[in-house]
Design an enzyme around this catalytic site. Structure first.
Site, PDB file in Angstrom:
ATOM      1  N   SER B  68       3.138   0.930   1.787  1.00 52.74           N
ATOM      2  CA  SER B  68       1.386   0.015   2.144  1.00 52.74           C
ATOM      3  C   SER B  68       1.332  -0.811   0.855  1.00 52.74           C
ATOM      4  CB  SER B  68       0.898  -0.292   3.105  1.00 52.74           C
ATOM      5  OG  SER B  68      -0.044   0.549   2.487  1.00 52.74           O
ATOM      6  N   CYS B 187     -10.182  -3.487   1.871  1.00 45.93           N
ATOM      7  CA  CYS B 187      -9.077  -3.826   1.794  1.00 45.93           C
ATOM      8  C   CYS B 187      -8.006  -3.936   2.658  1.00 45.93           C
ATOM      9  CB  CYS B 187      -9.123  -4.318   0.934  1.00 45.93           C
ATOM     10  SG  CYS B 187      -7.673  -3.505   0.051  1.00 45.93           S
TER      11      CYS B 187
END
Lengths: 83, 278
Positions: B68, B187
């Protein structure tokens, strides 16, 4: 070499063996090593270097004192360090 | 120290610049910059500073490269999955420019180690993504008198500011205290555009370059904000807090603090570690 007696050359640099932008880079490195008011002689080829290197040195605030034609396709540019 | 022909050519676009020149390039080559976080912000900053020939680049991160991460952490590649981020980052920097001395810190930055790590550097970049780390970096840099650049990104927005001793407010002058735990999403929870990390991380690298060379003005006393959706870049003047708890002449914070991390629901310990190293 220099025919004018009004200046004393403190250092010389040969930029005939390199191409843009290293031509100007080598000239700039050489002149940065000098003291204000000292004179550098730059040995350069006709053509692109002759067109660009004097102009770039002037833009940096240095003074072109003379351009001597060696009549072999090379020139000696005489520059006084003003900046 | 004279340049080799290879260095003249490598750095020619810097040396040509009036604001950099031979002297500026030598300052970059003598410079020491620490990047805390080898994530979205740290990645472009580290790559550009390595390319610029910054002499010593420290990089701190305790995490390993995760799939990711690759959407924005451009210093790591698919081949680096599972590798410590500092190792992957160091390999990329050395590949870009073998002249750079890279120092890796495979560790979480905390109150008990940060002072010792930052003390050898001229400038620190905060590339973390959580408030405890940002306040810790601010307080440690202020206490040690080491200039640093704060940055943060979320969704389509980013911001940064620079602190230099005696030249304007620190991060704590402006933001006082970390927000309550979980009041602000990380985030990871909120998302972020990869290119935002690139934009803001590059601006941080620019601050480091200007600091080291002395060219132009730094973002001291100013907060730069960027909103990509509306194409808005603002530079807002920010005042010093005369009663700032850390940078005023009568500080109330004299010891470094490890604030509690946001406990993200459903996140494993590794996930939290990743968030800390953005």
């Amino acid at each position: 070499m220099a025919t004018n007696e009004n200046y004393t050359i403190a250092d010389t640099v040969d930029i005939t063996d390199v191409v843009c932008p290293v031509t100007f880079v080598k000239a700039k490195v050489a002149i940065e090593e000098l003291e204000l008011g000292e004179v550098l002689s730059v040995h350069l080829n006709d053509g692109e270097p002759l067109l660009n290197v004097p102009r770039s040195l002037k833009e940096e605030g240095h003074q072109i004192l003379a351009l001597n034609d060696n009549e072999d396709g090379t020139y000696d540019l005489i520059v006084k360090k003003n900046a | 120290m004279a340049f080799t022909d290879e260095q003249l050519e490598r750095y020619s676009r810097h040396i040509i610049l009036k604001e950099v020149g031979v002297k500026g390039q030598k300052k970059l080559m003598a410079g020491k910059v620490l990047i805390i976080g080898a994530g979205g912000l740290g990645a472009p900053a580290a790559m550009y500073l390595a390319a610029a020939g910054v002499g010593t680049i420290g990089i701190a991160d305790a995490d390993v490269v995760d799939l990711s991460n690759l959407q924005r952490q451009v210093i790591h590649t698919t081949d680096d999955l599972g590798k410590p981020k500092v190792q992957s980052a160091a390999e990329t920097m050395k590949a870009i420019n073998p002249d750079v001395n890279v120092v890796t810190y495979e560790d979480f930055i905390a109150a008990n180690n940060i002072a010792d790590i930052i003390k050898d550097y001229d400038f620190v970049l905060d590339g973390t993504d959580n408030f405890p780390a940002k306040f810790l970096i601010n307080d440690a840099c202020v206490q040690a008198g080491i200039p640093f650049c704060h940055a943060g990104i979320i969704r389509f927005r980013g911001q940064l500011m620079t602190w230099v001793p005696g030249e304007g407010p620190c991060y704590r002058c402006v933001f006082k205290e970390p927000p309550p735990k979980d009041a602000v999403p990380t985030c990871k929870q909120a998302g972020v555009i990869g290119a935002m990390a690139g934009v803001i991380g590059c601006l941080q690298a620019m601050e480091a370059v200007k600091f080291l060379t002395g060219a132009g003005e730094l973002l001291t006393g100013k907060l730069l904000t960027y909103d990509a959706l509306t194409n808005t870049i603002r530079t807002v003047n920010i005042p010093e807090d005369p009663d700032c708890a850390v940078c005023s002449d009568h500080p109330t914070i004299t010891e470094l603090i490890d604030y509690e991390q946001a406990a993200c629901d459903g996140l494993s310990k590794d996930d939290v570690a990743e968030a800390a190293a953005e």
